[in-house]
Enzyme design. Structure first.
Site, PDB file in Angstrom:
ATOM      1  CB  SER A  62       0.087  -2.566   0.588  1.00  0.00           C
ATOM      2  OG  SER A  62       1.237  -3.285   0.946  1.00  0.00           O
TER       3      SER A  62
ATOM      4  CG  ASP B  34       4.903  -2.338   2.945  1.00  0.00           C
ATOM      5  OD1 ASP B  34       5.110  -2.174   4.159  1.00  0.00           O
ATOM      6  OD2 ASP B  34       3.986  -3.060   2.509  1.00  0.00           O
TER       7      ASP B  34
ATOM      8  CG  ASP C 268       0.760  -1.095   4.736  1.00  0.00           C
ATOM      9  OD1 ASP C 268       1.755  -1.447   4.070  1.00  0.00           O
ATOM     10  OD2 ASP C 268      -0.199  -1.852   4.966  1.00  0.00           O
TER      11      ASP C 268
ATOM     12  CG  ASP D 156       1.816  -4.652   5.585  1.00  0.00           C
ATOM     13  OD1 ASP D 156       2.651  -4.237   4.756  1.00  0.00           O
ATOM     14  OD2 ASP D 156       0.657  -4.974   5.263  1.00  0.00           O
TER      15      ASP D 156
END
Length: 591
Positions: free
Chosen positions: A155, A322, A324, A326
């Protein structure tokens, strides 16, 4: 004497573990150099080999490098071998596993190791051909009817971290019961160096390794676009800065912060008619995140380059996802030539307000609608939900618990409407069961265009909501407590608050102490009750007037997280309340 002997045995065990790993790692080009460095630093060596990297509720997350307590190809193989054992035991292995990865260092390597370990166990794998947003992994698991999913990501952690997140067949991150079942299987895998991995070409020929690419992107993007609450392509104010671009609704600057969002977010926004300008040097995947101090859209500093561009263009807003993709952060035009960062609670409330207002206008608001939030998310969302007749469900921190609740709603006659958490995570369409930065970016852009039609900014609408529901303010403080010493301090601190809770804080009486470790709530009148949530090391203190604060050790970083939430009659009172509460709690934490 007994303690000394036990300590000697533990030291010898660690030495033996190190000798075994050294034998294998010195032949590994990625890890041999790191191992040589560790041998010159006894403290770092003890940290790398002193424990096993723990498989928690989301999977693995840690610093990359050599050692049993590090993210490397062998700890990834170990976890994957345990996952394979679990799926075979469930009888679902033939449904396959979807594997995705982000732009971090070694992510592609770890993804391939995961795929070939599963193929080596005879389990079909769908491996994305390149980096992809985490929510698309969740979507693909559901779309393909797979038994599980794995995404390689850490993340928004610093560049030296990576992680391994497991998803169930519902596309939801592994909840505690699933994680515990996988851990039991991992414990049965004694030697990570003996784990069988398939040859890539043989796996492809045998049909055990299949690639996912643009076709899955198209299916996912189509579902995201169906979330629109606009009445048509003209439902919004045409942006004059987009002259010559028919149907442009909003002018936006976007950055993926060197992550996966660049794959799909600009595409979705442009297809919906918005004028999107990207921060070009942050569109390139970069595992070191060189242009930002932290690739975290919760940090206003992550917007520095995006806002430079937004000021030049006089854009309506800047969006940042961010690595990734999400989470999404939002900074909006303040009407005076500059921009104001909106925190996750504020964006969540604005999205909920937009969704409820539009669905009511369109006659699409369900009779038994449900909004889901975490226990550390603003109570303002509950106030809005109440006003529209929605039920609010509170869950522990972690979007996996929101995803789990969506599944539990099925067949009950109740309908999921929106889910969010204060850390910039939002979900609108339940075809994904994780927070979704692509969905959220699309709805934020649409919301901006909708309010612009009435001559309002998001700040104007937020002020209207404050006047209607009260001035809510929240704050998060993270206290870093690294290493074994920090863990001991954190454990002792939680024990102290638990065993000797205050009766008043900042001049406000403590009305409830919610202890999620023992699933009990203790009230000021001496009564007790049961908390119907999974056990977790979390303490929440509810004070008179509905003010609150919460203590929670982070599950992914060596930090104690302290959340504050207040409601005032005006902005000045709300700020004074949150400042006073903050000072009082930190005096005890730092004392």
């Amino acid at each position: 004497m007994g303690e000394s002997a036990a300590g000697d045995r533990l030291t010898e065990k660690r030495k033996e573990r190190y000798r075994v790993w050294r034998k294998h790692l010195m032949a590994d080009p990625d890890l041999a150099e790191d191992l040589t460095r560790l041998e010159r630093d006894p403290a770092a060596l003890a940290e790398a080999f002193g424990d096993d990297l723990r498989f928690g509720t989301g999977g693995l997350r840690g610093v990359m490098g050599a050692g049993t307590n590090r993210m490397n190809r062998f700890t990834v193989r170990l976890a994957t071998a345990g996952l394979a054992r679990y799926l075979k035991g469930q009888g679902t292995a033939d449904r396959g596993v979807v594997v995705a990865y982000d732009s971090r260092r070694w992510s592609d390597v770890f993804a391939k190791e995961t795929a070939l370990t599963l193929a080596g166990a005879g389990i079909p794998v769908y491996l994305f051909e390149d980096i992809r947003p985490t929510p698309e992994l969740s979507f693909a698991v559901r779309e393909l009817g797979a038994a599980a999913g794995v995404v390689i990501t850490a993340s928004h952690n610093p560049p030296e971290y990576n992680g391994y997140k497991v998803y169930g067949p519902d596309g939801c991150q592994a909840v505690p019961s699933l994680a515990e079942a996988i851990v039991r299987e991992i414990d049965q895998v004694e030697d990570p160096f003996a784990v069988i991995t398939a040859d890539e070409q043989e796996a492809v020929r045998a049909g055990l390794l299949r690639r996912l690419g643009s076709e899955m992107d198209d299916r996912y993007v189509a579902r995201v676009r169906q979330l629109t609450l606009a009445e048509g392509p003209g439902d919004g104010a045409v942006d004059k800065r987009g002259a010559g671009r028919p149907g442009v609704l909003a002018t936006l600057v976007y950055t993926p912060l060197h992550g996966t969002g660049g794959k799909l977010v600009p595409r979705v926004l442009k297809e919906m008619g918005h004028w999107v300008v990207c921060v070009e040097d942050q569109m390139r995947p970069d595992p070191e995140f060189r242009t930002v101090s932290s690739p975290n859209p919760e940090d206003p500093a992550a917007f520095d380059r995006a806002l430079e561009l937004a000021r030049q263009l006089k854009a309506d807003a800047a969006l940042a996802t961010d690595p990734d993709c999400d989470r999404v952060g939002v900074a909006v035009a303040d009407g005076h030539g500059d921009y104001e960062y909106l925190n996750g609670n504020q964006v969540g409330v604005l999205l909920l307000d937009y969704i409820l207002e539009r669905r009511k206008d369109l006659g699409a608001l369900p009779d038994r609608g449900v909004m889901i939030k975490t226990i550390v998310t603003s109570e303002m969302g509950r106030a809005l939900a109440d006003a529209y007749g929605l039920e609010t469900i509170d869950v522990l921190t972690g979007f996996k618990f929101i995803g789990e609740q969506i599944g539990l709603l099925e067949g009950t006659g109740r309908s999921f409407v929106f889910g969010y958490e204060e850390s910039c995570g939002y979900l609108i369409g339940d075809f994904v069961r994780d927070k979704d930065g692509v969905q959220a970016s699309a709805l934020v852009a649409e919301m901006i265009a909708y309010h612009k039609r009435s001559g309002k900014t998001l700040l104007d609408r937020l002020e209207e909501l404050y006047r209607q529901y009260g001035y809510y303010r929240e704050r998060l403080v993270s206290v870093s407590m690294p290493g074994a010493e920090g863990q001991t301090r954190m454990t002792g601190m939680m024990k102290g608050w638990r065993e000797a809770p205050p009766r008043e804080v900042a001049g406000l009486a403590v009305m409830e102490v919610q202890d999620y470790l023992v699933s009990r709530v203790r009230r000021a009148d001496g009564s007790e009750g049961k908390l119907e949530l999974p056990r977790s090391d979390v303490l929440k203190f509810v004070l008179e007037g509905g003010q609150w604060f919460c203590l929670r050790p982070s599950g992914t970083e060596p930090k104690l997280k302290i959340y504050f939430g207040v409601r005032g009659k005006d902005e000045a009172q709300a700020r004074e309340l949150v400042d006073r509460l903050h000072r009082a709690v930190m005096e005890r934490v730092e004392g």
